[in-house]
Design a protein around this motif. Structure first.
Motif, short mmCIF file in Angstrom:
data_model
loop_
_atom_site.label_atom_id
_atom_site.label_comp_id
_atom_site.label_asym_id
_atom_site.label_seq_id
_atom_site.Cartn_x
_atom_site.Cartn_y
_atom_site.Cartn_z
N PHE A 111 26.59 -9.11 19.21
CA PHE A 111 26.15 -9.21 20.61
C PHE A 111 25.34 -10.49 20.83
O PHE A 111 25.53 -11.20 21.83
CB PHE A 111 25.31 -7.98 20.97
CG PHE A 111 24.57 -8.10 22.26
CD1 PHE A 111 25.23 -8.04 23.48
CD2 PHE A 111 23.18 -8.27 22.28
CE1 PHE A 111 24.54 -8.15 24.68
CE2 PHE A 111 22.49 -8.38 23.46
CZ PHE A 111 23.17 -8.32 24.67
N THR A 153 24.44 -16.63 27.07
CA THR A 153 23.87 -16.35 28.38
C THR A 153 22.54 -17.04 28.56
O THR A 153 22.21 -17.56 29.64
CB THR A 153 23.70 -14.84 28.58
OG1 THR A 153 24.98 -14.20 28.49
CG2 THR A 153 23.07 -14.51 29.93
N TRP A 154 21.73 -17.08 27.51
CA TRP A 154 20.43 -17.74 27.58
C TRP A 154 20.55 -19.26 27.56
O TRP A 154 19.60 -19.97 27.89
CB TRP A 154 19.57 -17.33 26.38
CG TRP A 154 19.04 -15.94 26.43
CD1 TRP A 154 19.15 -15.04 27.45
CD2 TRP A 154 18.30 -15.27 25.39
NE1 TRP A 154 18.53 -13.86 27.12
CE2 TRP A 154 18.00 -13.97 25.86
CE3 TRP A 154 17.88 -15.65 24.11
CZ2 TRP A 154 17.28 -13.05 25.10
CZ3 TRP A 154 17.17 -14.73 23.35
CH2 TRP A 154 16.87 -13.45 23.84
N ASN A 183 20.87 -3.06 24.88
CA ASN A 183 20.95 -4.49 24.59
C ASN A 183 21.20 -5.36 25.81
O ASN A 183 20.67 -6.47 25.92
CB ASN A 183 22.05 -4.73 23.55
CG ASN A 183 21.73 -4.11 22.20
OD1 ASN A 183 20.57 -3.76 21.95
ND2 ASN A 183 22.72 -3.97 21.36
N ARG A 184 21.98 -4.86 26.76
CA ARG A 184 22.36 -5.69 27.91
C ARG A 184 21.18 -6.00 28.82
O ARG A 184 21.25 -6.95 29.60
CB ARG A 184 23.48 -5.01 28.70
CG ARG A 184 24.79 -4.98 27.92
CD ARG A 184 25.99 -4.61 28.78
NE ARG A 184 27.22 -4.82 28.03
CZ ARG A 184 27.85 -5.96 27.92
NH1 ARG A 184 27.38 -7.03 28.54
NH2 ARG A 184 28.96 -6.06 27.22
N GLU A 189 27.27 -13.02 23.19
CA GLU A 189 26.83 -12.81 24.57
C GLU A 189 25.40 -13.31 24.85
O GLU A 189 25.19 -14.06 25.80
CB GLU A 189 26.91 -11.31 24.93
CG GLU A 189 28.32 -10.75 24.95
CD GLU A 189 28.34 -9.33 25.49
OE1 GLU A 189 27.97 -9.13 26.67
OE2 GLU A 189 28.71 -8.41 24.74
N LEU A 190 24.45 -12.89 24.04
CA LEU A 190 23.05 -13.14 24.38
C LEU A 190 22.69 -14.63 24.34
O LEU A 190 22.20 -15.19 25.32
CB LEU A 190 22.13 -12.35 23.45
CG LEU A 190 20.67 -12.27 23.88
CD1 LEU A 190 20.55 -11.55 25.22
CD2 LEU A 190 19.82 -11.56 22.83
N LEU A 241 19.89 -9.58 28.53
CA LEU A 241 20.64 -10.70 29.10
C LEU A 241 19.90 -11.32 30.29
O LEU A 241 20.10 -12.49 30.61
CB LEU A 241 22.03 -10.24 29.54
CG LEU A 241 22.99 -9.81 28.42
CD1 LEU A 241 24.22 -9.12 29.03
CD2 LEU A 241 23.42 -11.01 27.60
N SER A 242 19.04 -10.54 30.94
CA SER A 242 18.35 -11.01 32.14
C SER A 242 17.10 -11.83 31.84
O SER A 242 16.47 -12.35 32.76
CB SER A 242 17.96 -9.82 33.03
OG SER A 242 17.02 -8.98 32.37
#
Length: 424
Positions: A294, A302-303, A262-263, A298-299, A266-267
Protein backbone atom coordinates in the motif's frame (compact mmCIF):
# COMPACT_ATOMS: atom_id res chain seq x y z
CA UNK A 1 44.42 2.47 19.70
CA UNK A 2 41.35 0.24 19.70
CA UNK A 3 40.84 0.94 23.42
CA UNK A 4 41.07 4.67 22.72
CA UNK A 5 38.43 4.43 19.98
CA UNK A 6 36.18 2.37 22.23
CA UNK A 7 36.54 4.88 25.05
CA UNK A 8 35.76 7.72 22.65
CA UNK A 9 32.62 5.95 21.44
CA UNK A 10 31.52 5.26 25.01
CA UNK A 11 32.14 8.87 25.99
CA UNK A 12 30.11 10.07 23.00
CA UNK A 13 27.35 7.62 23.89
CA UNK A 14 27.15 8.78 27.51
CA UNK A 15 26.81 12.35 26.28
CA UNK A 16 24.55 11.93 23.26
CA UNK A 17 22.90 8.51 23.63
CA UNK A 18 24.34 7.41 20.26
CA UNK A 19 26.92 4.61 19.91
CA UNK A 20 28.18 4.00 16.37
CA UNK A 21 29.87 0.67 15.73
CA UNK A 22 33.10 0.98 13.76
CA UNK A 23 32.95 -0.18 10.12
CA UNK A 24 29.27 -0.97 10.44
CA UNK A 25 25.90 0.33 9.28
CA UNK A 26 24.54 -0.25 12.80
CA UNK A 27 24.06 2.17 15.68
CA UNK A 28 22.87 1.61 19.25
CA UNK A 29 20.85 4.41 20.84
CA UNK A 30 19.57 5.25 24.31
CA UNK A 31 16.32 7.19 23.70
CA UNK A 32 16.38 8.59 27.25
CA UNK A 33 19.73 10.34 26.75
CA UNK A 34 18.63 11.59 23.33
CA UNK A 35 15.37 13.01 24.69
CA UNK A 36 17.17 14.68 27.59
CA UNK A 37 18.85 17.11 25.20
CA UNK A 38 15.41 18.77 24.95
CA UNK A 39 15.26 19.66 28.65
CA UNK A 40 17.13 21.90 31.08
CA UNK A 41 15.38 21.59 34.46
CA UNK A 42 14.06 18.05 33.98
CA UNK A 43 15.25 14.80 32.52
CA UNK A 44 13.32 11.77 31.34
CA UNK A 45 13.03 9.06 33.98
CA UNK A 46 14.74 5.87 32.70
CA UNK A 47 12.64 3.68 35.01
CA UNK A 48 9.41 4.94 33.47
CA UNK A 49 10.71 4.92 29.87
CA UNK A 50 12.14 1.41 30.13
CA UNK A 51 9.06 -0.21 31.62
CA UNK A 52 9.69 -3.50 29.78
CA UNK A 53 12.48 -5.89 28.76
CA UNK A 54 14.58 -5.47 31.89
CA UNK A 55 15.34 -8.39 34.18
CA UNK A 56 17.73 -7.10 36.90
CA UNK A 57 18.14 -10.52 38.51
CA UNK A 58 19.23 -12.13 35.29
CA UNK A 59 21.50 -9.19 34.44
CA UNK A 60 23.33 -9.59 37.75
CA UNK A 61 23.97 -13.29 37.35
CA UNK A 62 27.02 -12.66 35.18
CA UNK A 63 25.86 -14.45 32.08
CA UNK A 64 28.15 -14.40 29.06
CA UNK A 65 26.96 -11.42 27.01
CA UNK A 66 29.31 -12.27 24.15
CA UNK A 67 27.21 -15.29 23.30
CA UNK A 68 24.76 -14.61 20.50
CA UNK A 69 21.10 -15.19 21.39
CA UNK A 70 19.71 -18.32 19.80
CA UNK A 71 16.29 -19.88 19.50
CA UNK A 72 15.23 -21.68 22.66
CA UNK A 73 13.63 -25.11 22.50
CA UNK A 74 10.21 -23.75 23.35
CA UNK A 75 10.56 -21.14 20.59
CA UNK A 76 11.43 -23.75 17.99
CA UNK A 77 7.98 -25.17 18.41
CA UNK A 78 6.43 -21.82 17.44
CA UNK A 79 8.67 -21.15 14.45
CA UNK A 80 7.50 -24.33 12.76
CA UNK A 81 4.37 -23.55 10.72
CA UNK A 82 1.94 -26.24 9.74
CA UNK A 83 0.07 -24.16 7.16
CA UNK A 84 1.40 -23.07 3.79
CA UNK A 85 2.09 -19.38 3.24
CA UNK A 86 -0.10 -17.34 0.95
CA UNK A 87 1.36 -15.02 -1.69
CA UNK A 88 1.69 -11.98 0.58
CA UNK A 89 3.16 -14.03 3.41
CA UNK A 90 5.74 -15.48 1.04
CA UNK A 91 6.67 -11.97 -0.11
CA UNK A 92 7.04 -10.82 3.52
CA UNK A 93 9.12 -13.89 4.31
CA UNK A 94 11.37 -13.12 1.35
CA UNK A 95 11.94 -9.58 2.65
CA UNK A 96 12.86 -11.10 6.00
CA UNK A 97 15.32 -13.51 4.39
CA UNK A 98 17.04 -10.59 2.64
CA UNK A 99 17.41 -8.40 5.74
CA UNK A 100 18.14 -11.21 8.23
CA UNK A 101 21.93 -11.40 7.62
CA UNK A 102 22.29 -7.64 8.14
CA UNK A 103 20.30 -7.78 11.38
CA UNK A 104 22.39 -10.68 12.66
CA UNK A 105 25.60 -8.85 11.75
CA UNK A 106 24.41 -5.78 13.68
CA UNK A 107 23.60 -8.00 16.65
CA UNK A 108 27.11 -9.47 16.51
CA UNK A 109 28.58 -5.97 16.75
CA UNK A 110 26.41 -5.28 19.79
CA UNK A 111 27.31 -8.51 21.56
CA UNK A 112 31.01 -7.85 20.95
CA UNK A 113 30.80 -4.41 22.57
CA UNK A 114 31.12 -5.68 26.15
CA UNK A 115 31.68 -2.21 27.63
CA UNK A 116 28.44 -1.00 26.05
CA UNK A 117 26.58 -4.09 27.27
CA UNK A 118 27.71 -3.32 30.81
CA UNK A 119 26.19 0.16 30.52
CA UNK A 120 22.99 -1.22 29.00
CA UNK A 121 22.25 -3.23 32.13
CA UNK A 122 21.97 0.03 34.10
CA UNK A 123 20.00 2.10 31.58
CA UNK A 124 16.83 1.75 33.64
CA UNK A 125 18.40 3.22 36.80
CA UNK A 126 17.20 6.68 37.80
CA UNK A 127 20.23 7.24 40.08
CA UNK A 128 18.36 10.09 41.77
CA UNK A 129 14.97 8.39 42.09
CA UNK A 130 14.33 10.26 45.35
CA UNK A 131 13.76 13.38 43.25
CA UNK A 132 11.14 11.76 41.10
CA UNK A 133 7.71 13.21 41.73
CA UNK A 134 4.91 10.69 42.06
CA UNK A 135 2.25 12.74 40.32
CA UNK A 136 -0.85 10.97 39.03
CA UNK A 137 -1.07 10.96 35.27
CA UNK A 138 -4.70 11.32 34.16
CA UNK A 139 -3.61 11.55 30.52
CA UNK A 140 -3.82 7.81 29.94
CA UNK A 141 -3.82 6.40 26.45
CA UNK A 142 -7.55 6.95 26.02
CA UNK A 143 -8.34 10.12 27.99
CA UNK A 144 -7.00 12.76 25.55
CA UNK A 145 -8.69 11.02 22.65
CA UNK A 146 -12.02 10.77 24.45
CA UNK A 147 -11.89 14.35 25.76
CA UNK A 148 -11.15 15.66 22.28
CA UNK A 149 -14.32 14.04 20.95
CA UNK A 150 -16.87 15.48 23.36
CA UNK A 151 -18.74 18.73 22.80
CA UNK A 152 -16.92 20.46 25.67
CA UNK A 153 -13.53 19.97 23.94
CA UNK A 154 -13.24 23.63 22.77
CA UNK A 155 -13.69 24.74 26.39
CA UNK A 156 -10.75 22.82 27.83
CA UNK A 157 -7.68 24.93 28.57
CA UNK A 158 -4.05 24.28 29.43
CA UNK A 159 -2.02 26.57 31.69
CA UNK A 160 1.67 27.13 30.88
CA UNK A 161 3.81 28.36 33.78
CA UNK A 162 6.90 30.31 32.67
CA UNK A 163 9.62 31.16 35.24
CA UNK A 164 10.06 34.89 35.86
CA UNK A 165 13.46 34.95 34.15
CA UNK A 166 11.57 34.30 30.90
CA UNK A 167 9.65 37.54 30.55
CA UNK A 168 6.68 37.30 28.17
CA UNK A 169 6.38 39.45 25.08
CA UNK A 170 4.24 42.57 25.42
CA UNK A 171 1.45 41.16 23.27
CA UNK A 172 1.40 37.79 25.05
CA UNK A 173 -1.83 36.76 26.77
CA UNK A 174 -0.32 36.11 30.21
CA UNK A 175 -1.19 36.37 33.89
CA UNK A 176 1.43 37.07 36.58
CA UNK A 177 1.64 35.18 39.86
CA UNK A 178 4.20 35.04 42.67
CA UNK A 179 6.84 32.90 40.96
CA UNK A 180 5.97 32.71 37.28
CA UNK A 181 4.01 33.98 34.34
CA UNK A 182 1.00 31.94 33.36
CA UNK A 183 -0.40 31.62 29.88
CA UNK A 184 -3.83 30.01 29.48
CA UNK A 185 -4.65 28.54 26.06
CA UNK A 186 -7.20 26.18 24.48
CA UNK A 187 -5.65 22.71 24.59
CA UNK A 188 -7.53 21.21 21.60
CA UNK A 189 -7.43 22.42 17.99
CA UNK A 190 -4.89 25.09 18.89
CA UNK A 191 -1.14 25.55 18.51
CA UNK A 192 0.34 25.55 22.02
CA UNK A 193 3.88 26.96 21.93
CA UNK A 194 6.80 27.07 24.34
CA UNK A 195 9.02 29.60 22.59
CA UNK A 196 11.58 29.78 25.40
CA UNK A 197 14.93 27.96 25.63
CA UNK A 198 13.81 26.31 28.87
CA UNK A 199 11.33 23.55 29.67
CA UNK A 200 7.96 24.73 30.91
CA UNK A 201 5.53 23.09 33.32
CA UNK A 202 1.88 22.97 32.29
CA UNK A 203 -1.39 22.04 33.97
CA UNK A 204 -4.42 20.48 32.35
CA UNK A 205 -7.37 19.31 34.46
CA UNK A 206 -5.71 17.46 37.37
CA UNK A 207 -2.53 16.60 35.48
CA UNK A 208 0.87 18.25 35.30
CA UNK A 209 3.05 18.10 32.21
CA UNK A 210 6.46 19.22 30.93
CA UNK A 211 6.91 20.94 27.56
CA UNK A 212 10.46 20.89 26.14
CA UNK A 213 12.32 23.96 24.93
CA UNK A 214 11.19 25.74 21.75
CA UNK A 215 8.52 23.16 21.04
CA UNK A 216 4.85 23.26 20.20
CA UNK A 217 1.97 20.85 19.86
CA UNK A 218 -1.37 20.81 18.08
CA UNK A 219 -3.80 18.29 19.58
CA UNK A 220 -6.62 17.39 17.22
CA UNK A 221 -8.10 14.63 15.12
CA UNK A 222 -7.15 14.00 11.49
CA UNK A 223 -9.75 16.44 10.18
CA UNK A 224 -7.91 19.45 11.65
CA UNK A 225 -4.37 18.74 10.45
CA UNK A 226 -4.62 21.18 7.54
CA UNK A 227 -4.56 24.02 10.06
CA UNK A 228 -0.81 23.31 10.34
CA UNK A 229 -0.14 24.08 6.67
CA UNK A 230 1.99 27.27 6.64
CA UNK A 231 0.86 30.31 4.67
CA UNK A 232 4.31 30.52 3.06
CA UNK A 233 6.08 27.42 1.75
CA UNK A 234 9.46 28.65 3.05
CA UNK A 235 7.96 28.20 6.52
CA UNK A 236 7.26 24.53 5.83
CA UNK A 237 9.05 21.54 7.34
CA UNK A 238 12.32 19.93 6.21
CA UNK A 239 11.91 16.73 8.25
CA UNK A 240 8.54 14.99 8.56
CA UNK A 241 8.29 11.88 10.75
CA UNK A 242 5.05 9.91 10.52
CA UNK A 243 3.98 7.10 12.87
CA UNK A 244 0.42 6.26 11.77
CA UNK A 245 -1.93 4.14 13.90
CA UNK A 246 -2.02 1.40 11.26
CA UNK A 247 -4.76 -1.20 11.44
CA UNK A 248 -3.43 -3.65 14.02
CA UNK A 249 -5.39 -6.54 15.49
CA UNK A 250 -3.10 -6.75 18.51
CA UNK A 251 -3.49 -3.07 19.41
CA UNK A 252 -7.26 -3.25 18.95
CA UNK A 253 -7.63 -6.37 21.07
CA UNK A 254 -5.57 -4.85 23.90
CA UNK A 255 -7.38 -1.48 23.58
CA UNK A 256 -3.99 0.22 23.48
CA UNK A 257 -4.92 2.93 21.02
CA UNK A 258 -7.52 3.43 18.25
CA UNK A 259 -6.37 2.50 14.77
CA UNK A 260 -7.46 3.84 11.39
CA UNK A 261 -8.00 2.20 7.99
CA UNK A 262 -4.97 2.67 5.78
CA UNK A 263 -6.79 4.84 3.25
CA UNK A 264 -7.36 7.55 5.85
CA UNK A 265 -3.66 8.37 5.64
CA UNK A 266 -3.90 9.26 1.96
CA UNK A 267 -5.38 12.61 3.04
CA UNK A 268 -2.29 13.69 5.00
CA UNK A 269 -1.09 16.96 3.36
CA UNK A 270 2.57 15.98 3.21
CA UNK A 271 3.44 18.08 0.16
CA UNK A 272 1.69 21.15 1.58
CA UNK A 273 3.64 20.79 4.84
CA UNK A 274 6.95 20.50 2.96
CA UNK A 275 9.47 23.34 2.91
CA UNK A 276 10.25 25.11 -0.36
CA UNK A 277 13.62 23.31 -0.51
CA UNK A 278 12.01 19.90 0.06
CA UNK A 279 11.68 17.51 2.98
CA UNK A 280 12.90 14.14 4.15
CA UNK A 281 9.88 12.00 5.06
CA UNK A 282 10.36 9.12 7.52
CA UNK A 283 7.45 6.68 7.81
CA UNK A 284 7.20 3.89 10.40
CA UNK A 285 5.64 0.71 9.04
CA UNK A 286 5.04 -2.80 10.32
CA UNK A 287 6.27 -5.96 8.58
CA UNK A 288 2.92 -6.76 6.95
CA UNK A 289 3.34 -7.13 3.19
CA UNK A 290 -0.11 -5.70 2.52
CA UNK A 291 0.96 -2.49 4.22
CA UNK A 292 4.29 -2.27 2.39
CA UNK A 293 2.46 -2.78 -0.89
CA UNK A 294 0.00 0.00 0.00
CA UNK A 295 2.80 2.44 0.88
CA UNK A 296 4.82 1.77 -2.27
CA UNK A 297 1.93 1.78 -4.75
CA UNK A 298 -0.51 4.29 -3.24
CA UNK A 299 0.61 6.24 -0.18
CA UNK A 300 4.03 7.58 -1.26
CA UNK A 301 2.81 8.44 -4.79
CA UNK A 302 -0.22 10.26 -3.36
CA UNK A 303 1.99 12.21 -0.96
CA UNK A 304 4.48 13.03 -3.72
CA UNK A 305 7.27 11.17 -1.92
CA UNK A 306 10.06 9.42 -3.80
CA UNK A 307 11.38 6.38 -1.93
CA UNK A 308 15.07 6.67 -0.93
CA UNK A 309 15.99 3.95 1.60
CA UNK A 310 14.87 1.63 4.38
CA UNK A 311 16.16 1.65 7.95
CA UNK A 312 15.42 -1.09 10.49
CA UNK A 313 14.80 -0.75 14.21
CA UNK A 314 16.10 -3.87 15.97
CA UNK A 315 14.63 -4.33 19.46
CA UNK A 316 16.77 -5.88 22.19
CA UNK A 317 16.58 -6.52 25.93
CA UNK A 318 18.93 -5.08 28.54
CA UNK A 319 21.32 -8.03 28.13
CA UNK A 320 21.55 -7.53 24.36
CA UNK A 321 19.35 -10.48 23.40
CA UNK A 322 16.45 -10.01 21.00
CA UNK A 323 13.01 -9.42 22.50
CA UNK A 324 11.64 -12.33 20.44
CA UNK A 325 13.02 -14.92 18.05
CA UNK A 326 14.29 -13.28 14.89
CA UNK A 327 12.35 -15.77 12.78
CA UNK A 328 9.07 -15.66 14.70
CA UNK A 329 6.74 -14.98 11.78
CA UNK A 330 4.07 -12.70 13.27
CA UNK A 331 6.13 -11.07 16.04
CA UNK A 332 9.53 -10.28 14.59
CA UNK A 333 11.79 -8.16 16.80
CA UNK A 334 12.21 -5.32 14.33
CA UNK A 335 10.25 -2.63 12.52
CA UNK A 336 10.96 -0.72 9.35
CA UNK A 337 11.42 2.99 8.74
CA UNK A 338 10.82 3.94 5.11
CA UNK A 339 12.58 7.11 3.97
CA UNK A 340 11.78 9.26 0.99
CA UNK A 341 12.07 12.81 -0.32
CA UNK A 342 9.21 15.15 -1.03
CA UNK A 343 9.78 18.30 -3.02
CA UNK A 344 7.41 21.12 -3.78
CA UNK A 345 6.86 22.50 -7.23
CA UNK A 346 9.88 24.57 -8.23
CA UNK A 347 12.58 22.69 -6.30
CA UNK A 348 15.51 22.77 -8.74
CA UNK A 349 18.13 20.14 -9.53
CA UNK A 350 20.86 22.11 -7.75
CA UNK A 351 18.92 21.88 -4.50
CA UNK A 352 18.37 18.17 -5.10
CA UNK A 353 22.10 17.53 -5.60
CA UNK A 354 22.91 19.11 -2.23
CA UNK A 355 21.03 16.37 -0.38
CA UNK A 356 23.34 13.75 1.04
CA UNK A 357 22.47 10.29 -0.23
CA UNK A 358 21.08 7.85 2.33
CA UNK A 359 22.62 4.42 2.57
CA UNK A 360 20.19 1.53 2.49
CA UNK A 361 19.59 -0.85 5.38
CA UNK A 362 20.89 1.18 8.31
CA UNK A 363 20.21 -0.70 11.56
CA UNK A 364 19.07 1.20 14.68
CA UNK A 365 19.33 -0.91 17.85
CA UNK A 366 17.65 0.03 21.12
CA UNK A 367 15.72 -1.27 24.10
CA UNK A 368 12.02 -0.47 23.49
CA UNK A 369 9.99 1.76 25.75
CA UNK A 370 6.23 1.52 26.16
CA UNK A 371 4.08 -0.35 23.63
CA UNK A 372 4.31 1.26 20.16
CA UNK A 373 6.54 4.10 21.46
CA UNK A 374 9.16 4.77 18.80
CA UNK A 375 12.71 5.91 19.57
CA UNK A 376 13.61 9.50 18.65
CA UNK A 377 15.36 9.19 15.29
CA UNK A 378 15.57 12.83 14.21
CA UNK A 379 19.21 13.25 15.25
CA UNK A 380 20.19 10.27 13.09
CA UNK A 381 18.55 11.78 10.01
CA UNK A 382 19.70 15.41 10.16
CA UNK A 383 22.65 14.98 7.75
CA UNK A 384 20.22 13.80 5.07
CA UNK A 385 17.67 16.61 5.49
CA UNK A 386 17.45 19.22 2.70
CA UNK A 387 16.97 22.93 3.16
CA UNK A 388 18.25 25.57 5.57
CA UNK A 389 19.48 25.08 9.12
CA UNK A 390 18.23 24.88 11.77
CA UNK A 391 15.97 22.18 10.41
CA UNK A 392 12.21 22.61 10.85
CA UNK A 393 10.84 19.29 12.11
CA UNK A 394 7.35 17.90 12.64
CA UNK A 395 6.07 14.54 13.88
CA UNK A 396 2.61 13.39 12.81
CA UNK A 397 0.62 11.15 15.17
CA UNK A 398 3.08 12.12 17.90
CA UNK A 399 2.63 10.89 21.46
CA UNK A 400 5.51 12.87 22.94
CA UNK A 401 7.34 16.13 22.29
CA UNK A 402 10.93 16.96 21.33
CA UNK A 403 12.77 20.26 21.71
CA UNK A 404 12.58 22.33 18.53
CA UNK A 405 9.84 20.15 17.02
CA UNK A 406 6.15 20.55 16.22
CA UNK A 407 4.10 17.58 17.46
CA UNK A 408 0.68 16.85 16.00
CA UNK A 409 -1.77 14.12 16.93
CA UNK A 410 -4.72 13.36 19.19
CA UNK A 411 -2.46 12.72 22.21
CA UNK A 412 0.93 14.52 21.87
CA UNK A 413 1.02 14.91 25.68
CA UNK A 414 0.79 11.16 26.23
CA UNK A 415 4.37 10.82 27.55
CA UNK A 416 4.79 14.40 28.82
CA UNK A 417 3.24 13.78 32.22
CA UNK A 418 5.35 15.03 35.13
CA UNK A 419 5.80 11.55 36.57
CA UNK A 420 7.69 10.57 33.43
CA UNK A 421 10.43 13.00 34.49
CA UNK A 422 13.01 13.62 37.21
CA UNK A 423 14.13 17.05 38.33
CA UNK A 424 17.81 17.68 37.60
Amino acid sequence: MDDTKTNDRLSTFLDSGIYRFESSNAVFIDPVRMLNSSYARFRVSPSTYYSRFFDPKRADQGRDETKLPSSSKKRKRKVKRSHSLNERERAADQRHVQVRPMLMKALEFLMAATDLLAIMRDLRSDFCSSQRREVPLPGSEQSFIELGRIWQAPLYEITLKFPHHHEPSKDADTLPDQCSWRRILPVFNNLVVNETCDDVEAEFLNGKYVLPRQSCFYMSDLGQIRNLIPDESDCGFNLIVVDPPWENASASQKLLYPTLPNRYFLSLPIKQLTHTDGALVALWVTNREKLRDFVEKELFPTWGVNYAASFYWLKVKADGSLITDLDLFHHRPYECLLLGYCRREGTNSEQMSSWRAIEHNEIIISIPGDYSRKPPIGELLLEHVPGPKPVRCIELFAREMIGGWTSWGNEPLRFQGLNYFIER
